[in-house]
Write a protein that holds these residues in place. Structure first.
Motif, PDB file in Angstrom:
ATOM      1  N   TYR A  50       0.595  -1.188   0.104  1.00 28.15           N
ATOM      2  CA  TYR A  50      -0.086   0.028   0.381  1.00 28.15           C
ATOM      3  C   TYR A  50       0.705   1.354   0.094  1.00 28.15           C
ATOM      4  O   TYR A  50       2.386   1.291   0.155  1.00 28.15           O
ATOM      5  N   ARG A  51       0.519   2.284  -0.268  1.00 31.18           N
ATOM      6  CA  ARG A  51       1.022   3.510  -0.813  1.00 31.18           C
ATOM      7  C   ARG A  51       0.419   4.562   0.162  1.00 31.18           C
ATOM      8  O   ARG A  51      -1.047   4.971   0.550  1.00 31.18           O
ATOM      9  N   MET A  52       0.478   4.500   1.796  1.00 30.56           N
ATOM     10  CA  MET A  52      -0.201   6.224   2.761  1.00 30.56           C
ATOM     11  C   MET A  52      -0.458   7.682   1.869  1.00 30.56           C
ATOM     12  O   MET A  52       0.721   8.454   1.504  1.00 30.56           O
ATOM     13  N   LEU A  53      -1.547   7.320   1.978  1.00 28.33           N
ATOM     14  CA  LEU A  53      -1.384   9.535   1.238  1.00 28.33           C
ATOM     15  C   LEU A  53      -1.808   9.705   2.421  1.00 28.33           C
ATOM     16  O   LEU A  53      -1.592  11.238   2.556  1.00 28.33           O
ATOM     17  N   LEU A  65      -6.998   5.468   7.612  1.00 29.63           N
ATOM     18  CA  LEU A  65      -6.139   5.541   6.601  1.00 29.63           C
ATOM     19  C   LEU A  65      -6.028   5.334   5.482  1.00 29.63           C
ATOM     20  O   LEU A  65      -7.322   4.877   4.585  1.00 29.63           O
ATOM     21  N   ILE A  66      -5.161   6.330   4.568  1.00 26.30           N
ATOM     22  CA  ILE A  66      -6.277   6.463   2.862  1.00 26.30           C
ATOM     23  C   ILE A  66      -4.960   6.597   2.919  1.00 26.30           C
ATOM     24  O   ILE A  66      -3.723   6.694   2.453  1.00 26.30           O
ATOM     25  N   MET A  67      -5.432   5.190   1.499  1.00 33.81           N
ATOM     26  CA  MET A  67      -4.000   4.624   0.927  1.00 33.81           C
ATOM     27  C   MET A  67      -4.717   4.164  -0.447  1.00 33.81           C
ATOM     28  O   MET A  67      -5.842   4.113  -1.317  1.00 33.81           O
ATOM     29  N   LYS A  68      -3.763   4.206  -1.092  1.00 34.32           N
ATOM     30  CA  LYS A  68      -3.516   3.034  -2.793  1.00 34.32           C
ATOM     31  C   LYS A  68      -3.423   1.689  -2.815  1.00 34.32           C
ATOM     32  O   LYS A  68      -2.472   1.876  -2.125  1.00 34.32           O
ATOM     33  N   ARG A  69      -3.563   1.098  -3.396  1.00 35.05           N
ATOM     34  CA  ARG A  69      -3.318  -0.640  -3.225  1.00 35.05           C
ATOM     35  C   ARG A  69      -2.473  -0.834  -4.825  1.00 35.05           C
ATOM     36  O   ARG A  69      -3.206  -0.822  -5.399  1.00 35.05           O
ATOM     37  N   VAL A  93      -6.182  -0.633  -6.713  1.00 30.26           N
ATOM     38  CA  VAL A  93      -6.930   0.216  -6.216  1.00 30.26           C
ATOM     39  C   VAL A  93      -6.601   1.526  -6.447  1.00 30.26           C
ATOM     40  O   VAL A  93      -5.416   1.806  -4.665  1.00 30.26           O
ATOM     41  N   ALA A  94      -7.232   2.909  -6.518  1.00 29.83           N
ATOM     42  CA  ALA A  94      -6.466   4.395  -6.565  1.00 29.83           C
ATOM     43  C   ALA A  94      -6.557   5.112  -5.513  1.00 29.83           C
ATOM     44  O   ALA A  94      -5.387   5.772  -5.012  1.00 29.83           O
ATOM     45  N   LEU A  95      -7.681   4.713  -4.425  1.00 26.94           N
ATOM     46  CA  LEU A  95      -8.184   5.498  -3.570  1.00 26.94           C
ATOM     47  C   LEU A  95      -9.393   4.690  -2.902  1.00 26.94           C
ATOM     48  O   LEU A  95      -9.811   4.236  -3.424  1.00 26.94           O
ATOM     49  N   ASP A 118       2.511  15.679  -6.217  1.00 23.81           N
ATOM     50  CA  ASP A 118       1.632  16.517  -6.598  1.00 23.81           C
ATOM     51  C   ASP A 118       0.050  15.853  -7.072  1.00 23.81           C
ATOM     52  O   ASP A 118      -0.982  15.927  -6.041  1.00 23.81           O
ATOM     53  N   GLN A 119       0.380  14.865  -7.810  1.00 23.51           N
ATOM     54  CA  GLN A 119      -0.757  14.456  -7.763  1.00 23.51           C
ATOM     55  C   GLN A 119      -1.439  13.505  -6.580  1.00 23.51           C
ATOM     56  O   GLN A 119      -2.452  12.782  -6.540  1.00 23.51           O
ATOM     57  N   GLU A 120      -0.082  12.843  -5.943  1.00 20.86           N
ATOM     58  CA  GLU A 120      -0.987  12.023  -4.992  1.00 20.86           C
ATOM     59  C   GLU A 120      -1.687  12.913  -3.676  1.00 20.86           C
ATOM     60  O   GLU A 120      -2.691  12.466  -3.346  1.00 20.86           O
ATOM     61  N   ARG A 121      -0.815  14.372  -3.213  1.00 21.57           N
ATOM     62  CA  ARG A 121      -1.196  14.502  -2.314  1.00 21.57           C
ATOM     63  C   ARG A 121      -2.916  15.663  -3.336  1.00 21.57           C
ATOM     64  O   ARG A 121      -3.934  15.376  -2.284  1.00 21.57           O
ATOM     65  N   ASP A 122      -3.378  15.351  -4.525  1.00 22.20           N
ATOM     66  CA  ASP A 122      -4.389  16.234  -4.698  1.00 22.20           C
ATOM     67  C   ASP A 122      -6.000  15.013  -4.946  1.00 22.20           C
ATOM     68  O   ASP A 122      -6.508  15.636  -4.567  1.00 22.20           O
ATOM     69  N   ALA A 123      -4.923  14.374  -4.252  1.00 20.92           N
ATOM     70  CA  ALA A 123      -5.714  12.954  -4.611  1.00 20.92           C
ATOM     71  C   ALA A 123      -6.530  13.059  -3.145  1.00 20.92           C
ATOM     72  O   ALA A 123      -7.593  12.296  -3.027  1.00 20.92           O
ATOM     73  N   LEU A 124      -6.066  13.525  -2.442  1.00 23.01           N
ATOM     74  CA  LEU A 124      -6.767  13.864  -1.153  1.00 23.01           C
ATOM     75  C   LEU A 124      -8.056  14.796  -1.354  1.00 23.01           C
ATOM     76  O   LEU A 124      -8.503  15.027  -0.165  1.00 23.01           O
ATOM     77  N   TYR A 125      -7.799  15.719  -2.224  1.00 20.05           N
ATOM     78  CA  TYR A 125      -8.632  16.715  -1.651  1.00 20.05           C
ATOM     79  C   TYR A 125      -9.264  17.060  -3.304  1.00 20.05           C
ATOM     80  O   TYR A 125      -9.822  16.712  -4.037  1.00 20.05           O
TER      81      TYR A 125
END
Length: 125
Positions: A50-53, A65-69, A93-95, A118-125
Motif C-alpha cells: 500500500y502507499r499511504m496518502l 488510513l487513506i491509501m492506494k493498493r 485500487v487508486a483510493l 502533486d498528483q498523489e497529494r491532490d488525490a486527497l482533495y
C-alpha cells in the motif's frame, strides 16, 4: 553587546542552521505518514503493498488510513520493499480507506518512503 542581544543572535544563528534541508534527519515514517509504503501480510506468503496518502483522525477516536493498493503481490516483506522502490507499479485500487484498528490486526511494516508527488497529494482533495 548585551547579554540579551547575544542570546538572540545565537538563537537566530542556530535556528537558521536548522532550516537547511541537510541539517536535520527526516522523521521515521509511520503507518500514518503520507508517502510511506506499507506492506501487510494478508496470509502467509501473501504480502500486499500500500502507499499511504494520509490519515484522518475521527471524532470517535478511530483513525482512517487513506491509501492506494498495488496489484502485484509479494511473498515476503523484503520483496515488498524491492517492489516499493520501483517507480512504476500497477495500481489495483487508486483510493481507499481502512480503519487503523483493523489494518494493524495483520502483520505489517513500513518498507519504504518517498515523498508524495502533486498528483498523489491532490488525490486527497
Amino acid at each position: 553587546m548585551t547579554w540579551f542581544r547575544r542570546s538572540v543572535v545565537v538563537a537566530f544563528a542556530c535556528g537558521a542552521a536548522a532550516c537547511a534541508s541537510d541539517a536535520v534527519e527526516p522523521p521515521e515514517p509511520t503507518l500514518e505518514t503520507g508517502g510511506a509504503f506499507v506492506a501487510s501480510e494478508q496470509a502467509p506468503g501473501d504480502v500486499v503493498l500500500y502507499r499511504m496518502l494520509g490519515s484522518l483522525h475521527l471524532e470517535n477516536g478511530e483513525t482512517a488510513l487513506i491509501m492506494k493498493r498495488f496489484a502485484e503481490r509479494s511473498q515476503t516483506f523484503a520483496q515488498a520493499e524491492a517492489l516499493a522502490k520501483e517507480r512504476e507499479q500497477t495500481i489495483d485500487v487508486a483510493l481507499m480507506s481502512a480503519p487503523k484498528s483493523e489494518f494493524v490486526k495483520l502483520p505489517w511494516r513500513v518498507v519504504w518512503y518517498r515523498t508524495l508527488d502533486d498528483q498523489e497529494r491532490d488525490a486527497l482533495y
